[in-house]
Design a protein around this motif. Structure first.
Motif, PDB file in Angstrom:
ATOM      1  N   ALA A 194     -27.642  17.891  55.435  1.00 53.80           N
ATOM      2  CA  ALA A 194     -27.111  16.570  56.047  1.00 53.80           C
ATOM      3  C   ALA A 194     -28.176  15.887  56.790  1.00 53.80           C
ATOM      4  O   ALA A 194     -28.325  14.941  56.764  1.00 53.80           O
ATOM      5  CB  ALA A 194     -25.952  17.026  57.077  1.00 53.80           C
ATOM      6  N   LEU A 195     -29.006  16.900  57.444  1.00 50.24           N
ATOM      7  CA  LEU A 195     -29.887  16.319  58.342  1.00 50.24           C
ATOM      8  C   LEU A 195     -31.267  15.677  57.233  1.00 50.24           C
ATOM      9  O   LEU A 195     -31.616  14.678  57.447  1.00 50.24           O
ATOM     10  CB  LEU A 195     -30.839  17.203  59.249  1.00 50.24           C
ATOM     11  N   ALA A 196     -31.275  16.438  56.110  1.00 51.92           N
ATOM     12  CA  ALA A 196     -32.489  15.981  55.163  1.00 51.92           C
ATOM     13  C   ALA A 196     -32.121  14.596  54.551  1.00 51.92           C
ATOM     14  O   ALA A 196     -33.064  13.971  54.198  1.00 51.92           O
ATOM     15  CB  ALA A 196     -32.913  17.056  54.274  1.00 51.92           C
ATOM     16  N   ARG A 197     -30.783  14.417  54.509  1.00 52.28           N
ATOM     17  CA  ARG A 197     -30.726  13.122  53.611  1.00 52.28           C
ATOM     18  C   ARG A 197     -30.414  11.851  54.713  1.00 52.28           C
ATOM     19  O   ARG A 197     -30.262  10.812  54.225  1.00 52.28           O
ATOM     20  CB  ARG A 197     -28.997  13.456  53.043  1.00 52.28           C
ATOM     21  N   ARG A 198     -30.539  12.118  55.895  1.00 52.77           N
ATOM     22  CA  ARG A 198     -30.472  10.926  56.981  1.00 52.77           C
ATOM     23  C   ARG A 198     -31.572  10.281  56.903  1.00 52.77           C
ATOM     24  O   ARG A 198     -32.948  10.768  56.790  1.00 52.77           O
ATOM     25  CB  ARG A 198     -30.270  11.425  58.268  1.00 52.77           C
ATOM     26  N   ARG A 199     -31.592   8.804  56.918  1.00 53.58           N
ATOM     27  CA  ARG A 199     -32.665   7.979  56.780  1.00 53.58           C
ATOM     28  C   ARG A 199     -33.551   7.874  58.334  1.00 53.58           C
ATOM     29  O   ARG A 199     -34.631   7.586  58.588  1.00 53.58           O
ATOM     30  CB  ARG A 199     -32.318   6.590  56.426  1.00 53.58           C
ATOM     31  N   ARG A 200     -32.646   8.064  59.385  1.00 55.83           N
ATOM     32  CA  ARG A 200     -33.044   7.964  60.537  1.00 55.83           C
ATOM     33  C   ARG A 200     -32.659   9.505  61.413  1.00 55.83           C
ATOM     34  O   ARG A 200     -31.309   9.979  61.181  1.00 55.83           O
ATOM     35  CB  ARG A 200     -32.488   6.824  61.498  1.00 55.83           C
ATOM     36  N   LEU A 201     -33.456   9.979  62.196  1.00 56.90           N
ATOM     37  CA  LEU A 201     -33.094  11.095  63.069  1.00 56.90           C
ATOM     38  C   LEU A 201     -33.520  10.870  64.578  1.00 56.90           C
ATOM     39  O   LEU A 201     -34.589  10.337  64.820  1.00 56.90           O
ATOM     40  CB  LEU A 201     -33.846  12.298  62.647  1.00 56.90           C
ATOM     41  N   SER A 202     -32.734  11.433  65.489  1.00 51.68           N
ATOM     42  CA  SER A 202     -33.041  11.413  66.982  1.00 51.68           C
ATOM     43  C   SER A 202     -34.190  12.294  66.999  1.00 51.68           C
ATOM     44  O   SER A 202     -34.134  13.251  66.332  1.00 51.68           O
ATOM     45  CB  SER A 202     -31.614  11.632  67.774  1.00 51.68           C
ATOM     46  N   GLY A 203     -34.705  12.603  68.268  1.00 53.34           N
ATOM     47  CA  GLY A 203     -35.469  13.506  68.476  1.00 53.34           C
ATOM     48  C   GLY A 203     -34.785  14.933  68.580  1.00 53.34           C
ATOM     49  O   GLY A 203     -35.572  15.636  67.985  1.00 53.34           O
ATOM     50  N   ALA A 204     -33.637  14.918  69.097  1.00 58.54           N
ATOM     51  CA  ALA A 204     -32.936  16.476  68.851  1.00 58.54           C
ATOM     52  C   ALA A 204     -32.751  16.762  67.570  1.00 58.54           C
ATOM     53  O   ALA A 204     -32.880  18.010  67.206  1.00 58.54           O
ATOM     54  CB  ALA A 204     -31.613  16.397  69.879  1.00 58.54           C
ATOM     55  N   GLU A 205     -32.264  15.678  66.886  1.00 57.27           N
ATOM     56  CA  GLU A 205     -32.099  16.058  65.339  1.00 57.27           C
ATOM     57  C   GLU A 205     -33.258  16.452  64.415  1.00 57.27           C
ATOM     58  O   GLU A 205     -33.313  17.241  63.780  1.00 57.27           O
ATOM     59  CB  GLU A 205     -31.186  14.992  64.838  1.00 57.27           C
ATOM     60  N   ALA A 206     -34.301  15.774  64.885  1.00 57.95           N
ATOM     61  CA  ALA A 206     -35.726  16.088  64.056  1.00 57.95           C
ATOM     62  C   ALA A 206     -36.163  17.636  64.664  1.00 57.95           C
ATOM     63  O   ALA A 206     -36.630  18.343  63.637  1.00 57.95           O
ATOM     64  CB  ALA A 206     -36.523  15.070  64.808  1.00 57.95           C
ATOM     65  N   ASP A 207     -35.778  18.055  65.933  1.00 57.08           N
ATOM     66  CA  ASP A 207     -36.210  19.293  66.471  1.00 57.08           C
ATOM     67  C   ASP A 207     -35.423  20.326  65.572  1.00 57.08           C
ATOM     68  O   ASP A 207     -35.860  21.346  65.162  1.00 57.08           O
ATOM     69  CB  ASP A 207     -35.957  19.465  67.798  1.00 57.08           C
ATOM     70  N   GLU A 208     -34.037  19.973  65.286  1.00 57.36           N
ATOM     71  CA  GLU A 208     -33.030  20.808  64.679  1.00 57.36           C
ATOM     72  C   GLU A 208     -33.247  21.032  63.468  1.00 57.36           C
ATOM     73  O   GLU A 208     -33.163  21.923  62.723  1.00 57.36           O
ATOM     74  CB  GLU A 208     -31.701  20.374  64.949  1.00 57.36           C
ATOM     75  N   LEU A 209     -33.939  19.716  62.558  1.00 50.64           N
ATOM     76  CA  LEU A 209     -34.356  19.896  61.314  1.00 50.64           C
ATOM     77  C   LEU A 209     -35.347  20.828  61.176  1.00 50.64           C
ATOM     78  O   LEU A 209     -35.300  21.694  60.093  1.00 50.64           O
ATOM     79  CB  LEU A 209     -34.724  18.485  61.092  1.00 50.64           C
TER      80      LEU A 209
END
Length: 329
Positions: A19-34
């Motif tokens: 789900a995270l890999a398919r997102r076009r934009r990520l928040s800082g927290a989501e990028a760290d989680e990815l």
């Protein structure tokens, strides 16, 4: 390890990474989680490969990690580094690995051409098969030389035709039949034409018109045939590798040869289009052809030996070719 139980426990982690890999934009927290999930799933893939190597699960996670890696690092864009790697490492390595196949094919084709030429020049029935006396005389005196009309269009036509033949030799090489047909047909045609020209007292003209571009052009055809036959032999004798894996690896590496030969044939096409039929002295024309052939073999031997010693084969790197399961022995 129970693969079903392991999958059930890890599925939520894999789905979240997807789900995270398919997102076009990520928040800082989501990028760290990815990044954290990418590392964790990479560990999962390593565990499955070593303990329960299921091909479907391995392919699924490899694809997932590939998309996640693109999201983290950005999509790969063609760069000059890729071109440099191909020219300096991949292509010379692939050419170097089939050098003895190329030498064997060259010797065989030269022998066939000489035999065919001698047969046509000395056997009346074979000579009559080349045309009537008036047709042979007209071809030897005028048509053969007039074919080499200097022009960009002629050079382009020669290049595309020869590049297509080379690609067929490699692409259909697994059959074992097509490369042999192309090589034998080419050798017989060149030899028979030379024999007919010799009967008309024009062997010197034949050799002087063939040599400038033919040295490199015919070598490229021999290399293509060698690559195709090497692929066929891989199918017959894959060695310690599984046959499918061996064919995939050798097929990718040898198709590198087909792409590279397009460049060599472009050079021979330019020579044929602008040098062979020009008003330059014959010594200069032949020197240009010999220099082009020497450059090709220097490129193959010098850069190829260095690339193979560094571990290159002409195949794609692991990220692009895909991971393979280890094989015992």
């Amino acid at each position: 390890m129970d693969l079903d139980a392991f999958t059930a426990v890890r599925t939520s982690r894999w789905e979240r990474l997807d789900a995270l890999a398919r997102r076009r934009r990520l928040s800082g927290a989501e990028a760290d989680e990815l990044v954290r999930l990418y590392q964790a799933v990479a560990t999962d893939l390593s565990t499955i490969r070593s303990a329960a190597p299921d091909a479907v699960t391995v392919a699924r996670l490899s694809d997932l990690l590939g998309r996640a890696r693109s999201t983290i690092a950005g999509a790969h864009e063609p760069a000059w580094t890729d071109v440099t790697r191909f020219v300096v490492l991949s292509l010379p390595a692939a050419l170097y690995r089939i050098r003895w196949w190329t030498v064997a094919v060259t010797v065989a084709c030269v022998v066939v051409a000489v035999v065919a030429g001698s047969w046509v020049a000395t056997q009346p029935d074979a000579l009559r098969a080349m045309g009537t006396p008036s047709q042979r005389a007209e071809y030897a005196q005028d048509a053969f030389a007039e074919y080499y009309d200097p022009s960009a269009g002629f050079a382009a036509m020669v290049w595309t035709n020869n590049a297509w033949i080379a690609a067929q030799c490699v692409g259909l090489g697994i059959s074992g039949v097509w490369p042999l047909f192309v090589l034998a047909n080419n050798a017989v045609m060149v030899g028979a034409t030379g024999g007919m020209m010799a009967d008309e007292g024009r062997l010197g003209l034949f050799l002087s018109l063939i040599a400038p571009h033919g040295l490199l052009e015919l070598t490229a055809v021999f290399v293509a045939g060698a690559a195709g036959l090497r692929l066929f032999w891989t199918w017959v004798d894959p060695g310690r590798r599984p046959r499918a894996r061996a064919l995939a690896e050798e097929g990718r590496a040898l198709f590198t040869v087909a792409v590279g030969l397009a460049g060599a044939l472009a050079v021979s096409g330019l020579i044929e289009g602008f040098v062979t039929g020009s008003t330059l002295p014959w010594a200069v024309k032949i020197t240009i052809g010999a220099a082009a052939l020497a450059a090709f073999w220097a490129y193959t031997i010098v850069l190829g030996r260095r690339a193979v010693a560094a571990g290159h084969t002409g195949d794609l790197d692991t990220d692009r070719a895909g991971h393979v399961l280890p094989v015992a022995g």
